[in-house]
Design an enzyme around this catalytic site. Structure first.
Site, PDB file in Angstrom:
ATOM      1  CD  GLU A   1      -3.526  -2.748   7.352  1.00 32.58           C
ATOM      2  OE1 GLU A   1      -2.425  -2.939   6.857  1.00 32.58           O
ATOM      3  OE2 GLU A   1      -4.204  -1.733   7.133  1.00 32.58           O
TER       4      GLU A   1
ATOM      5  CD  GLU B   1      -2.878   5.479   6.868  1.00 36.03           C
ATOM      6  OE1 GLU B   1      -2.818   5.574   5.631  1.00 36.03           O
ATOM      7  OE2 GLU B   1      -2.006   4.902   7.552  1.00 36.03           O
TER       8      GLU B   1
ATOM      9  CB  SER C   1       5.263  -1.945  11.959  1.00 33.39           C
ATOM     10  OG  SER C   1       4.830  -0.619  12.237  1.00 33.39           O
TER      11      SER C   1
ATOM     12  N   GLY D   1       2.830  -1.047   4.332  1.00 33.39           N
ATOM     13  CA  GLY D   1       2.964   0.349   3.965  1.00 33.39           C
ATOM     14  C   GLY D   1       4.424   0.722   3.761  1.00 33.39           C
TER      15      GLY D   1
ATOM     16  N   GLY E   1       2.423   2.095  10.867  1.00 33.93           N
ATOM     17  CA  GLY E   1       3.351   3.211  10.722  1.00 33.93           C
ATOM     18  C   GLY E   1       4.024   3.610  12.024  1.00 33.93           C
TER      19      GLY E   1
ATOM     20  CG  ASN F   1      -1.663   1.232   1.464  1.00 29.75           C
ATOM     21  OD1 ASN F   1      -1.762   2.062   0.570  1.00 29.75           O
ATOM     22  ND2 ASN F   1      -2.226   1.391   2.659  1.00 29.75           N
ATOM     23  CD1 TRP F   2       3.775   1.072  -2.635  1.00 34.64           C
ATOM     24  CD2 TRP F   2       3.475   1.838  -4.733  1.00 34.64           C
ATOM     25  NE1 TRP F   2       4.467   0.243  -3.500  1.00 34.64           N
ATOM     26  CE2 TRP F   2       4.296   0.687  -4.791  1.00 34.64           C
ATOM     27  CE3 TRP F   2       3.149   2.478  -5.929  1.00 34.64           C
ATOM     28  CZ2 TRP F   2       4.794   0.182  -5.996  1.00 34.64           C
ATOM     29  CZ3 TRP F   2       3.640   1.978  -7.128  1.00 34.64           C
ATOM     30  CH2 TRP F   2       4.449   0.849  -7.161  1.00 34.64           C
ATOM     31  CE  LYS F   3      -0.101   3.228   4.838  1.00 39.20           C
ATOM     32  NZ  LYS F   3      -0.005   3.336   6.283  1.00 39.20           N
TER      33      LYS F   3
HETATM   34  P1  PGA Z   1       2.869   0.187   7.693  1.00 36.13           P
HETATM   35  O1  PGA Z   1       1.391   0.416   7.067  1.00 36.13           O
HETATM   36  O2  PGA Z   1       3.393  -1.086   7.099  1.00 36.13           O
HETATM   37  O3  PGA Z   1       3.649   1.398   7.294  1.00 36.13           O
HETATM   38  O4  PGA Z   1       2.671   0.069   9.184  1.00 36.13           O
HETATM   39  C1  PGA Z   1       0.526  -0.672   6.894  1.00 36.13           C
HETATM   40  C2  PGA Z   1      -0.770  -0.189   6.298  1.00 36.13           C
HETATM   41  O5  PGA Z   1      -1.202   0.916   6.621  1.00 36.13           O
HETATM   42  O6  PGA Z   1      -1.401  -0.905   5.487  1.00 36.13           O
END
Ligand code: PGA
Length: 257
Positions: free
Chosen positions: A169, A98, A215, A236, A175, A10-12
């Site tokens: 999640e 998010e 993470s 992410g 994050g 997930n590149w956000k």
């Molecule tokens: P992260 O994000 O790996 O940076 O914790 C995971 C996600 O939001 O899908």
């Protein structure tokens, strides 16, 4: 019943056109070597068509991070599930924490997006997860089940088994560098699978892919995926460099029986 692990990046709201071109070249290289694992990337909307084109023929899944349920209309700034499908993407993430916590999407909003995506031929990753306060209050299962039940309501079992991936999640692990321990992840994954068995039957539950997210990195992915009910990862931060993402994909090949 074996389940092929699914590693999704997930590149956000990261990367840019040039960086994505380089990334896709690395992913499309023939010696990439990720067999026995399904791999997917979820770029920002504006780069979707670019990534679909760059990864055509590789078998790598390309999807969007969200979609609007309406096919068209006066929804400034939104992108329809229909449009995501129209540019050749095959998947969409719905209910990411998010979206729920920063943008205020409710279970009903997430459900509308999920149904629209399926109706437009897109497969979905349905994200569920509790906040730290909910976990500390002993409400993890209540929250996860509420989000899960709302998302899966009214779907037939075959659709759940073949077109829905659930991503557990925990919000406190996203994050933050805090990862759920493999045992914590396994507990919730097993509970999710049991919940789906109760509503959709054992066969559907046994086929359902349940990713862990929060993470995940190359140095913790194997232990997480080694858990009986963890079938991949939604990643992410560690999905933003090709080397790290490819390492995740290679390490994610443990097939759960
Ligand atoms: P992260 O994000 O790996 O940076 O914790 C995971 C996600 O939001 O899908």
């Amino acid at each position: 019943m074996s389940r092929t692990p699914f590693i999704a990046g997930n590149w956000k709201m990261h990367l840019d056109r040039a960086g994505i071109a380089t990334f896709c070249e690395a992913l499309a290289a023939p010696d990439y070597g990720a067999e026995g694992v399904r791999v997917g990337v979820f770029p920002p909307f504006v780069y979707l068509a670019q990534v679909v084109e760059a990864l055509a023929g590789t078998g790598i899944v390309v999807g969007a991070q969200n979609c609007h349920p309406a096919d068209e209309g006066a929804f400034t700034g939104e992108v329809a599930a229909r449009m995501v499908a129209d540019v050749g993407a095959s998947h969409v993430i719905v209910g990411h924490s998010e979206r729920r916590h920063v943008f205020g999407e409710t279970d009903a909003d997430v459900k509308a997006r999920l149904d629209a995506a399926l109706a437009r031929g897109l497969d979905v990753i349905l994200c569920v997860g509790e906040t730290i306060h909910e976990r500390q209050a002993g409400r993890t299962e209540e929250v996860v089940f509420r989000q899960l039940d709302a998302g899966l309501a009214g779907l037939d079992g075959e659709t759940v088994a073949t077109r829905v991936t659930v991503a557990y999640e925990p919000v406190w692990a996203i994050g933050t560098g805090l990862t759920a321990t493999p045992a914590q992840a396994q507990d919730v994954h097993a509970a999710v699978r049991a919940r789906v068995a109760g509503t959709c039957g054992d066969d559907v539950a046994a086929r359902l892919i349940i990713q862990y997210g929060g993470s995940v990195k190359p140095d913790n992915v194997s232990e997480l995926i080694g858990q009986a009910d963890v079938d991949g990862a939604l990643v992410g931060g560690a999905s933003l460099q090709p080397t790290s993402f490819q390492a995740l994909a290679r390490l994610g090949t443990g097939v759960n029986a």
